[in-house]
Design an enzyme around this catalytic site. Sequence first.
Site, PDB file in Angstrom:
ATOM      1  N   ASP A 170       0.846  -1.196   0.000  1.00 16.22           N
ATOM      2  CA  ASP A 170       0.000   0.000   0.000  1.00 16.22           C
ATOM      3  C   ASP A 170       0.877   1.241   0.000  1.00 16.22           C
ATOM      4  O   ASP A 170       2.092   1.184   0.165  1.00 16.22           O
ATOM      5  CB  ASP A 170      -1.032  -0.011   1.131  1.00 16.22           C
ATOM      6  CG  ASP A 170      -0.443   0.253   2.503  1.00 16.22           C
ATOM      7  OD1 ASP A 170       0.781   0.461   2.616  1.00 16.22           O
ATOM      8  OD2 ASP A 170      -1.210   0.259   3.475  1.00 16.22           O
ATOM      9  N   ASN A 178      -3.665  13.074  -0.003  1.00 19.99           N
ATOM     10  CA  ASN A 178      -5.010  13.579  -0.285  1.00 19.99           C
ATOM     11  C   ASN A 178      -5.259  14.910   0.419  1.00 19.99           C
ATOM     12  O   ASN A 178      -5.837  15.836  -0.159  1.00 19.99           O
ATOM     13  CB  ASN A 178      -6.061  12.560   0.149  1.00 19.99           C
ATOM     14  CG  ASN A 178      -6.267  11.461  -0.871  1.00 19.99           C
ATOM     15  OD1 ASN A 178      -6.163  11.689  -2.069  1.00 19.99           O
ATOM     16  ND2 ASN A 178      -6.544  10.257  -0.407  1.00 19.99           N
ATOM     17  N   ASP A 187      -6.289  10.457  -6.765  1.00 18.10           N
ATOM     18  CA  ASP A 187      -6.763   9.576  -7.843  1.00 18.10           C
ATOM     19  C   ASP A 187      -5.699   9.416  -8.916  1.00 18.10           C
ATOM     20  O   ASP A 187      -5.453   8.309  -9.425  1.00 18.10           O
ATOM     21  CB  ASP A 187      -8.037  10.148  -8.470  1.00 18.10           C
ATOM     22  CG  ASP A 187      -9.252   9.998  -7.574  1.00 18.10           C
ATOM     23  OD1 ASP A 187      -9.158   9.320  -6.533  1.00 18.10           O
ATOM     24  OD2 ASP A 187     -10.301  10.574  -7.914  1.00 18.10           O
ATOM     25  N   GLU A 213      -6.093   1.996  -0.719  1.00 19.66           N
ATOM     26  CA  GLU A 213      -4.767   2.127  -1.320  1.00 19.66           C
ATOM     27  C   GLU A 213      -3.965   0.833  -1.199  1.00 19.66           C
ATOM     28  O   GLU A 213      -2.739   0.845  -1.304  1.00 19.66           O
ATOM     29  CB  GLU A 213      -3.993   3.283  -0.681  1.00 19.66           C
ATOM     30  CG  GLU A 213      -3.718   3.155   0.801  1.00 19.66           C
ATOM     31  CD  GLU A 213      -4.791   3.817   1.670  1.00 19.66           C
ATOM     32  OE1 GLU A 213      -4.429   4.224   2.788  1.00 19.66           O
ATOM     33  OE2 GLU A 213      -5.950   3.909   1.240  1.00 19.66           O
TER      34      GLU A 213
END
Length: 292
Positions: A170, A178, A187, A213
């Site tokens: 991940d 973010n 994204d 993720e």
Amino acid sequence: MSDEATRKAKIEDLQRTPTASRKSILIQIHGPNLGKNYEIKDEVITIGREAGNTIQIDQENASRQHCKLEKSRGAIYVEDLGSTNGTYLNDMAIKRERMRHGDLLKIGGVIFKFVSGGNIESLYHEEIYHMTITDGLTQVANKRYLIEFLEREIARAIRFGRQLAIIMFDLDHFKKINDQYGHLAGDFILKEMCAQLSRLVRMGELLARYGGEEFVIVLPETGLSTATTIAEKARRMVEQHPFVFGGTRIPLTISLGAAELSPMAADPLNLIHSADERLYEAKRSGRNRVVG
């Protein structure tokens, strides 16, 4: 017929289809109304956050009047209407571009697939099946297909006495990305990362999004030592790749855990759990590393 030959045949069929007999639709493949389709009948279709748009996207990162689709001389064009976050066609920011069958249109946090042809119903159902096995954002396999794939490969490995390994990984500090750069940047990071790592995945192997993720690479005919080497290649590839969004380079690293099939992990969830334990060991020991 191979998948590539089938794809070329479908493209040739679309090219031979008279323009007058073609229909076109947008299918939402990522976002709140997953699977919903919008037939493009009118000469002009507007898309945006306001209720007066032909297609309303109720999301803050979409502008009130974001973009429009316009029919012109037998073709359909998409035009950005000065939106705040931009209109993206196949991951490229555009002002006005002609749309072609299979194009991906991204508006805020929503992704549409443009489908056009003579047998639109068949094309729609084909795309809906594709959606059941593919993650809409990253276009890699989804969790459902991952489990099905693992079930088949585990059964084959046990039957023929073959090796099987998986890598689970991940993104490090993805929430901070973010928060600092915005969800559109997040994204972009996920999709760009998958595009890069897909280069490591050979025929017969699989890259899949497990959730959020977290991702998994399945490596049939592979032992733990080789899987760990591949994981290290993936780690370096992500660390060294220039992820640039909106003119800003965003640093990114991943943590990875590798595990192999054993009598104690002879089903998909147990094997994933084994890799997941090693992934969290990598994160606890400092991140941006491989534990195998």
